[in-house]
Design a protein around this motif. Structure first.
Motif, PDB file in Angstrom:
ATOM      1  N   VAL A   1       0.830  -1.192   0.000  1.00  0.00           N
ATOM      2  CA  VAL A   1       0.000   0.000   0.000  1.00  0.00           C
ATOM      3  C   VAL A   1       0.871   1.251   0.000  1.00  0.00           C
ATOM      4  CG1 VAL A   1      -1.694   1.296   1.327  1.00  0.00           C
ATOM      5  CG2 VAL A   1      -1.902  -1.180   1.124  1.00  0.00           C
ATOM      6  N   ILE A   2       0.529   2.183  -0.874  1.00  0.00           N
ATOM      7  CA  ILE A   2       1.264   3.439  -0.973  1.00  0.00           C
ATOM      8  C   ILE A   2       0.260   4.595  -0.959  1.00  0.00           C
ATOM      9  CG2 ILE A   2       3.231   2.459  -2.214  1.00  0.00           C
ATOM     10  CD1 ILE A   2       1.997   3.378  -4.825  1.00  0.00           C
ATOM     11  N   GLY A   3       0.729   5.780  -0.569  1.00  0.00           N
ATOM     12  CA  GLY A   3      -0.159   6.932  -0.550  1.00  0.00           C
ATOM     13  C   GLY A   3       0.505   8.118   0.121  1.00  0.00           C
ATOM     14  N   GLY A   4      -0.106   9.274  -0.019  1.00  0.00           N
ATOM     15  CA  GLY A   4       0.403  10.472   0.622  1.00  0.00           C
ATOM     16  C   GLY A   4       0.309  10.370   2.129  1.00  0.00           C
ATOM     17  N   GLY A   5       1.280  10.940   2.830  1.00  0.00           N
ATOM     18  CA  GLY A   5       1.237  10.976   4.280  1.00  0.00           C
ATOM     19  C   GLY A   5       1.849   9.777   4.971  1.00  0.00           C
ATOM     20  N   ASP A   6       2.593   8.976   4.240  1.00  0.00           N
ATOM     21  CA  ASP A   6       3.270   7.826   4.852  1.00  0.00           C
ATOM     22  C   ASP A   6       4.719   8.211   5.134  1.00  0.00           C
ATOM     23  OD1 ASP A   6       4.085   5.395   5.762  1.00  0.00           O
ATOM     24  OD2 ASP A   6       3.755   4.306   3.883  1.00  0.00           O
ATOM     25  N   TRP A   7       5.067   8.270   6.414  1.00  0.00           N
ATOM     26  CA  TRP A   7       6.445   8.558   6.809  1.00  0.00           C
ATOM     27  C   TRP A   7       7.078   7.360   7.529  1.00  0.00           C
ATOM     28  CZ3 TRP A   7       2.927  12.730   6.985  1.00  0.00           C
ATOM     29  CH2 TRP A   7       3.281  13.834   6.196  1.00  0.00           C
ATOM     30  N   SER A   8       6.547   6.164   7.282  1.00  0.00           N
ATOM     31  CA  SER A   8       7.044   4.968   7.959  1.00  0.00           C
ATOM     32  C   SER A   8       8.490   4.684   7.583  1.00  0.00           C
ATOM     33  CB  SER A   8       6.194   3.749   7.584  1.00  0.00           C
ATOM     34  OG  SER A   8       4.841   3.971   7.887  1.00  0.00           O
TER      35      SER A   8
ATOM     36  N   GLN B   1       1.187  14.831  -5.530  1.00  0.00           N
ATOM     37  CA  GLN B   1       0.380  16.020  -5.224  1.00  0.00           C
ATOM     38  C   GLN B   1       0.239  16.205  -3.711  1.00  0.00           C
ATOM     39  OE1 GLN B   1      -3.245  15.142  -7.336  1.00  0.00           O
ATOM     40  NE2 GLN B   1      -2.455  15.859  -9.303  1.00  0.00           N
ATOM     41  N   TRP B   2       0.009  15.112  -2.999  1.00  0.00           N
ATOM     42  CA  TRP B   2      -0.182  15.198  -1.547  1.00  0.00           C
ATOM     43  C   TRP B   2       1.106  15.663  -0.868  1.00  0.00           C
ATOM     44  CZ3 TRP B   2       1.029  14.257   3.389  1.00  0.00           C
ATOM     45  CH2 TRP B   2       0.018  14.246   4.349  1.00  0.00           C
ATOM     46  N   GLN B   3       2.211  15.019  -1.198  1.00  0.00           N
ATOM     47  CA  GLN B   3       3.483  15.339  -0.523  1.00  0.00           C
ATOM     48  C   GLN B   3       3.965  16.744  -0.860  1.00  0.00           C
ATOM     49  OE1 GLN B   3       3.710  11.838   1.678  1.00  0.00           O
ATOM     50  NE2 GLN B   3       4.984  13.661   1.792  1.00  0.00           N
ATOM     51  N   GLN B   4       3.762  17.171  -2.087  1.00  0.00           N
ATOM     52  CA  GLN B   4       4.214  18.511  -2.447  1.00  0.00           C
ATOM     53  C   GLN B   4       3.315  19.576  -1.823  1.00  0.00           C
ATOM     54  OE1 GLN B   4       4.790  18.393  -6.740  1.00  0.00           O
ATOM     55  NE2 GLN B   4       6.818  17.462  -6.487  1.00  0.00           N
ATOM     56  N   ALA B   5       2.023  19.269  -1.659  1.00  0.00           N
ATOM     57  CA  ALA B   5       1.133  20.191  -0.938  1.00  0.00           C
ATOM     58  C   ALA B   5       1.567  20.298   0.521  1.00  0.00           C
ATOM     59  CB  ALA B   5      -0.311  19.712  -1.039  1.00  0.00           C
TER      60      ALA B   5
END
Length: 378
Positions: free
Chosen positions: A217-224, A352-356
């Motif tokens: 699973v991948i997505g914005g907001g993952d800092w694991s 888009q999520w990470q750059q925002a």
């Protein structure tokens, strides 16, 4: 270990002619107990559930990274109650669940990392195996629960490194402590289902239990720590080359909203149709989105838009499966569930999520927009 697919004959499940979707009207007002709500997947699911009007009680350890999605997207404010507690503490879990009186339980709390499990096997088994026992034992003591989804992983299967996808009735296994502990969690779920929540006696206990297995699973907001996309973004933000352990390893990549939609659709079916949908379910990407690590990183580099690169880590590494793919025919045929976003769309949404976030945007609103975009995608 045995395979754990449907407990009842597939012939008893109505085939779904149309594509299923998450039904906001179903979730509005439902009491949901969610373990692991502070984690990456759990935070996204908490936000999605709350946005539909569900009354969510969360139970998990505090977020283990800074920053983390739970705090950045201000998830806590949308919850009925947030218990910061350990799934290994049976007494606390039972009290929290008894207070919440949930209709639906989704169990996601876990130690989720392969390499961490090599260094910390006792913690991994205690959390992933006994944590699952504790959740099911807590449900057994309640009369309110109607549907339960136990989330495990695609790595619960005995990996034979073959080219085709694993089906729900394939043997459980796992080479490393993490994968093996998840195979054990599947066996625990099966034992409780057959001993205490038998589909044949559903009219007596009224509890339907299923397990859900998803891919990478991948997505914005993952800092694991020790995950491909978070490691890549950290390297890119620091303008350093990313070190990749196994560039040719193939994984079933999917945006976080894909399996979450599967869990929600499955919970809806369990609640509405009961024991017909008990058993194990795969929620993976399309076959053509099971791709090598290096291809995923090259896509991320293309979307990132600045000069970044990767190199292979030549140091000795612990064993990890080279090839792994899920067969999701069962979910497609009987739940009407299919993945929506391609890998390219997933990578674009992550960028888009990470750059925002880099630009100090409103990440709660960004996340809700991405949920709506996914939900409305045809």
């Amino acid at each position: 270990m045995e395979g754990l697919g449907l407990i009842v004959s597939s012939a008893s499940i109505p085939e779904v002619a149309q594509r299923a979707s998450v039904d906001p009207s179903f979730w509005n007002g439902k009491r949901v107990f969610l373990t692991g709500h502070t984690g990456f997947k759990g935070s996204w699911l908490s936000l999605w559930l709350a946005s539909m009007g569900a009354k969510v009680t969360g139970y998990a350890l505090a977020p283990n990274t800074t920053p983390n999605f739970f705090e950045v997207a201000k998830v806590d404010g949308d919850l009925e109650k947030s218990h910061i507690a350990d799934i290994r503490d049976l007494d606390k879990l039972q009290k929290a669940m008894a207070d919440a009186k949930p209709e639906i339980v989704i169990h996601m709390a876990a130690q989720p990392l392969v390499r961490y499990s090599y260094a910390n096997p006792v913690e991994t088994y205690a959390t992933n195996v006994m944590g699952t026992v504790h959740v099911l034992e807590s449900i057994r003591a309640l009369g309110s629960v109607r549907a339960t989804v136990i989330v495990t992983t695609d790595k619960c299967y005995e990996n034979k490194e073959w080219a085709w996808g694993y089906r729900e009735n394939e043997p459980m296994g796992g080479h490393d402590p993490y994968s093996n502990s998840k195979g054990c969690a599947e066996l625990v779920t099966s034992a409780y289902r057959q001993s205490y929540f038998s589909p044949e006696k559903y009219s007596q206990h009224q509890v339907a239990i299923a397990s859900a297995r998803a891919g990478n699973v991948i997505g914005g907001g993952d800092w694991s720590e020790d995950r491909l996309i978070p490691d890549a973004i950290k390297a890119f933000e620091a303008q350093q080359a990313l070190m990749i352990r196994n560039p040719l390893a193939t994984r079933p990549w999917q945006h976080v909203l894909e399996p979450l939609s599967g869990y929600l659709v499955l919970a809806q079916a369990l609640y509405q149709e009961g024991a017909k949908f008990a058993g194990g379910w795969n929620f993976g990407p399309r076959d053509d989105d099971a791709r090598p690590v290096q291809e995923v990183i090259n896509l991320l580099i293309k979307n990132w838009g600045s000069v970044v690169s990767w190199i292979q880590d030549q140091s000795e590494q612990p064993h990890e499966a080279h090839s792994l793919k899920l067969d999701c025919s069962k979910a497609r045929q009987y739940l009407g569930w299919t993945p929506r976003w391609s890998l390219e769309q997933a990578i674009e949404s992550i960028t888009q999520w990470q750059q925002a976030h880099q630009q100090q945007g409103n990440m709660r609103e960004m996340s809700l927009r991405q949920i709506a975009s996914y939900q409305n995608f045809k």
